[in-house]
Motif scaffolding. Structure first.
Motif, PDB file in Angstrom:
ATOM      1  N   ASP A 232       0.830  -1.206   0.000  1.00  0.00           N
ATOM      2  CA  ASP A 232       0.000   0.000   0.000  1.00  0.00           C
ATOM      3  C   ASP A 232       0.866   1.257   0.000  1.00  0.00           C
ATOM      4  N   LEU A 233       1.970   1.240   0.757  1.00  0.00           N
ATOM      5  CA  LEU A 233       2.856   2.395   0.745  1.00  0.00           C
ATOM      6  C   LEU A 233       3.470   2.601  -0.629  1.00  0.00           C
ATOM      7  N   ALA A 234       3.832   1.509  -1.302  1.00  0.00           N
ATOM      8  CA  ALA A 234       4.410   1.631  -2.641  1.00  0.00           C
ATOM      9  C   ALA A 234       3.383   2.208  -3.614  1.00  0.00           C
ATOM     10  N   ASP A 235       2.107   1.765  -3.539  1.00  0.00           N
ATOM     11  CA  ASP A 235       1.052   2.335  -4.399  1.00  0.00           C
ATOM     12  C   ASP A 235       0.925   3.839  -4.186  1.00  0.00           C
ATOM     13  N   HIS A 236       0.887   4.247  -2.913  1.00  0.00           N
ATOM     14  CA  HIS A 236       0.715   5.666  -2.611  1.00  0.00           C
ATOM     15  C   HIS A 236       1.928   6.476  -3.067  1.00  0.00           C
ATOM     16  N   ALA A 237       3.145   5.971  -2.805  1.00  0.00           N
ATOM     17  CA  ALA A 237       4.350   6.713  -3.179  1.00  0.00           C
ATOM     18  C   ALA A 237       4.458   6.862  -4.688  1.00  0.00           C
ATOM     19  N   VAL A 238       4.147   5.812  -5.431  1.00  0.00           N
ATOM     20  CA  VAL A 238       4.223   5.889  -6.896  1.00  0.00           C
ATOM     21  C   VAL A 238       3.168   6.855  -7.433  1.00  0.00           C
ATOM     22  N   ALA A 239       1.939   6.832  -6.870  1.00  0.00           N
ATOM     23  CA  ALA A 239       0.893   7.754  -7.322  1.00  0.00           C
ATOM     24  C   ALA A 239       1.311   9.198  -7.073  1.00  0.00           C
ATOM     25  N   THR A 240       1.940   9.456  -5.916  1.00  0.00           N
ATOM     26  CA  THR A 240       2.403  10.813  -5.621  1.00  0.00           C
ATOM     27  C   THR A 240       3.525  11.220  -6.562  1.00  0.00           C
ATOM     28  N   ALA A 241       4.454  10.298  -6.853  1.00  0.00           N
ATOM     29  CA  ALA A 241       5.576  10.614  -7.744  1.00  0.00           C
ATOM     30  C   ALA A 241       5.095  10.921  -9.156  1.00  0.00           C
ATOM     31  N   ARG A 242       4.030  10.274  -9.610  1.00  0.00           N
ATOM     32  CA  ARG A 242       3.527  10.541 -10.961  1.00  0.00           C
ATOM     33  C   ARG A 242       3.019  11.975 -11.092  1.00  0.00           C
ATOM     34  N   THR A 243       2.475  12.513  -9.980  1.00  0.00           N
ATOM     35  CA  THR A 243       2.018  13.898 -10.045  1.00  0.00           C
ATOM     36  C   THR A 243       3.179  14.875  -9.971  1.00  0.00           C
ATOM     37  N   HIS A 244       4.249  14.512  -9.241  1.00  0.00           N
ATOM     38  CA  HIS A 244       5.399  15.404  -9.129  1.00  0.00           C
ATOM     39  C   HIS A 244       6.313  15.352 -10.350  1.00  0.00           C
ATOM     40  N   TRP A 245       6.354  14.194 -11.010  1.00  0.00           N
ATOM     41  CA  TRP A 245       7.251  14.013 -12.160  1.00  0.00           C
ATOM     42  C   TRP A 245       6.428  13.533 -13.362  1.00  0.00           C
ATOM     43  N   PRO A 246       5.664  14.422 -13.953  1.00  0.00           N
ATOM     44  CA  PRO A 246       4.795  13.983 -15.064  1.00  0.00           C
ATOM     45  C   PRO A 246       5.584  13.516 -16.276  1.00  0.00           C
ATOM     46  N   ALA A 247       6.832  13.937 -16.412  1.00  0.00           N
ATOM     47  CA  ALA A 247       7.616  13.514 -17.581  1.00  0.00           C
ATOM     48  C   ALA A 247       8.151  12.107 -17.437  1.00  0.00           C
ATOM     49  N   ALA A 248       8.172  11.574 -16.215  1.00  0.00           N
ATOM     50  CA  ALA A 248       8.691  10.223 -16.001  1.00  0.00           C
ATOM     51  C   ALA A 248       7.556   9.209 -16.082  1.00  0.00           C
ATOM     52  N   ARG A 249       7.914   8.002 -16.465  1.00  0.00           N
ATOM     53  CA  ARG A 249       6.927   6.926 -16.600  1.00  0.00           C
ATOM     54  C   ARG A 249       7.212   5.872 -15.530  1.00  0.00           C
ATOM     55  N   PHE A 250       6.349   5.823 -14.501  1.00  0.00           N
ATOM     56  CA  PHE A 250       6.559   4.903 -13.383  1.00  0.00           C
ATOM     57  C   PHE A 250       5.811   3.603 -13.638  1.00  0.00           C
ATOM     58  N   GLN A 251       6.529   2.477 -13.482  1.00  0.00           N
ATOM     59  CA  GLN A 251       5.952   1.141 -13.647  1.00  0.00           C
ATOM     60  C   GLN A 251       6.050   0.397 -12.318  1.00  0.00           C
ATOM     61  N   LEU A 252       4.904   0.041 -11.754  1.00  0.00           N
ATOM     62  CA  LEU A 252       4.862  -0.630 -10.455  1.00  0.00           C
ATOM     63  C   LEU A 252       4.456  -2.079 -10.650  1.00  0.00           C
TER      64      LEU A 252
END
Length: 466
Positions: free
Chosen positions: A323-343
């Protein structure tokens, strides 16, 4: 009673521990020595008089056998000079039957009672012609008592000599006890004295590099005081590391804060003369001031996080890392829109929990994701994985950036360390140091390595629960 207790407490406060220990050891050995000497004296005295009583009993038995069936007259002249083996006389129960000659040995009522069979035989001490004697009164025949006496001055002399010898031995024991007490106190408290000296030296110099000198020997055979000194040395080592780390943190922080504070002061002074600036210049200075304030705020917050100790145990709770990984990745996607996060989270890792502090673990994951996004080219994926095996949980974060140089890996988690490739990018160099500190506080291990095919790979491993 309370007054005696107060005096004892005052005496303990006024006397040093070494003196009290020496006195206690000396007193204990002295009491044992005096007790042994006293017991030996009474044993020797008893044995010597017991032997004299046996001689009297044997003499009386021999006289009884020699004069069986007749009335002896045992008042020899040798007895008057006390040179005979034994001085003896027979006393009848009735005074009317007394001989005409006076008795040599004293005759009293208990003697008549023994002669009449009304009293058991007994021993007594008498003095005759200025000489001490030991006398036995025992029945002989019907209505008569036999009195047998032997000189006891040799026995009493032996007892006095034994008493003098034992007193000398006791006095020597007291002196030896005092010496042993001093030696025991000095030997036993030597590590304590070194510990006290080291503590006073540290208090005077404020230098935790000092250590207590330990006696040679294997660690498993150390006594309690040596183990205390070893523990104190261990504490000093931890204190030295903590002080060194704090000093380094302060030095590094002052160095890192100097540049942004200088820029802040410059822009603030520039805005103070805003009447001389154009609107465009004023907007640029205001924007720069805002960015620099945010950088300084972030740097100060990072320093506060690094300066914090481990979270206290009551704040720990069971945390689902998925759950922490889901939340951290969702937050990172908003802070770094140019990066593509794969969980990618393994199904068996979804329900696994670990004890921890959710806010700090979230900060750890956020720092790893921010670091990966900062170095990833636009559109390149940042791969995040969470798997579990044999009770161990492993979270990986991989980017496809320039990777990590071999010479940078040993220093990557140092405070304020920035690799050559990162010096042109924003950041304070505290994110990875903070991430490792949080990981260690939770019993996890955070490592970095160059990923196969390029980029950097960070591994966060939580060991299996014991």
């Amino acid at each position: 009673m309370s007054g005696v207790r107060r005096l004892g407490a005052r005496w303990r406060r006024q006397r040093p521990l070494r003196t009290r220990l020496a006195l206690a050891a000396s007193a204990a050995v002295t009491l044992v020595a005096l007790g042994v000497c006293t017991a030996a004296f009474f044993v020797i005295r008893y044995e010597m008089f017991h032997q004299l009583d046996l001689n009297l009993t044997q003499s009386a038995t021999r006289l009884i056998q020699e004069h069986r069936g007749e009335r002896p007259e045992v008042l020899a002249g040798e007895c008057r000079f006390l040179s005979a083996p034994a001085c003896a006389q027979i006393v009848p129960a009735a005074p009317s039957r007394d001989p005409a000659a006076a008795y040599l040995l004293p005759v009293s009522a208990p003697v008549r009672e023994v002669a009449a069979g009304e009293r058991a035989p007994y021993f007594t001490n008498i003095t005759l012609f200025g000489k001490p004697l030991r006398m036995l009164t025992t029945p002989i025949g019907e209505g008569n008592a036999l009195q047998v006496a032997l000189r006891s001055d040799t026995v009493e002399t032996g007892v006095r000599q034994a008493a003098g010898l034992l007193a000398a031995v006791g006095l020597a024991g007291v002196l030896v006890a005092a010496g042993l007490g001093y030696w025991v106190a000095r030997t036993v408290l030597a590590p304590v004295a070194r510990l006290t000296s080291t503590a006073e030296r540290i208090a005077a110099t404020r230098d935790p590099r000092h250590r207590i000198e330990l006696p040679p020997g294997p660690p498993d055979r150390q006594d309690e005081v040596t183990r205390l000194a070893t523990s104190f040395n261990t504490m000093l080592g931890e204190l030295e590391q903590s002080v060194t780390a704090q000093r380094r943190l302060v030095a590094d922080a002052s160095h890192e804060l100097r540049t942004p504070l200088t820029a802040l002061r410059t822009n603030a002074e520039l805005l103070a003369r805003s009447d001389r600036l154009t609107d465009a210049q004023r907007d640029r200075a205001s924007g720069a001031l805002g960015r620099q304030l945010r950088e300084v705020t972030g740097l100060v917050n990072d320093l506060i996080e690094l300066a914090r100790d481990e979270e206290p145990r009551p704040l720990l709770e069971e945390v689902r890392l998925a759950d922490l990984a889901d939340h951290a990745v969702a937050t990172a996607r908003t802070h770094w829109p140019a990066a593509r996060f794969q969980l990618d989270i393994a199904p068996d890792a979804r329900g696994v929990t670990r004890p921890g502090v959710p806010a700090r673990l979230t900060r750890l994951l956020t720092n790893l994701l921010d670091n990966a996004a900062k170095f990833s080219p636009p559109g390149a994926p940042v791969e995040v994985g969470l798997v579990t095996y044999a009770g161990t949980m492993e979270l990986t974060v991989r980017d496809h950036g320039p990777g990590i140089a071999a010479q940078d890996i040993p220093h990557l988690f140092d405070r304020f360390y920035r690799a050559k490739a990162a010096r042109a990018l924003p950041g304070s160099g505290l994110g990875l140091a903070m991430a490792r500190q949080i990981a260690r506080a939770h019993g996890a291990d955070l490592t970095a390595e160059a990923a196969a095919g390029g980029g950097a790979l960070f591994r966060l491993v939580f060991p299996a629960e014991g």
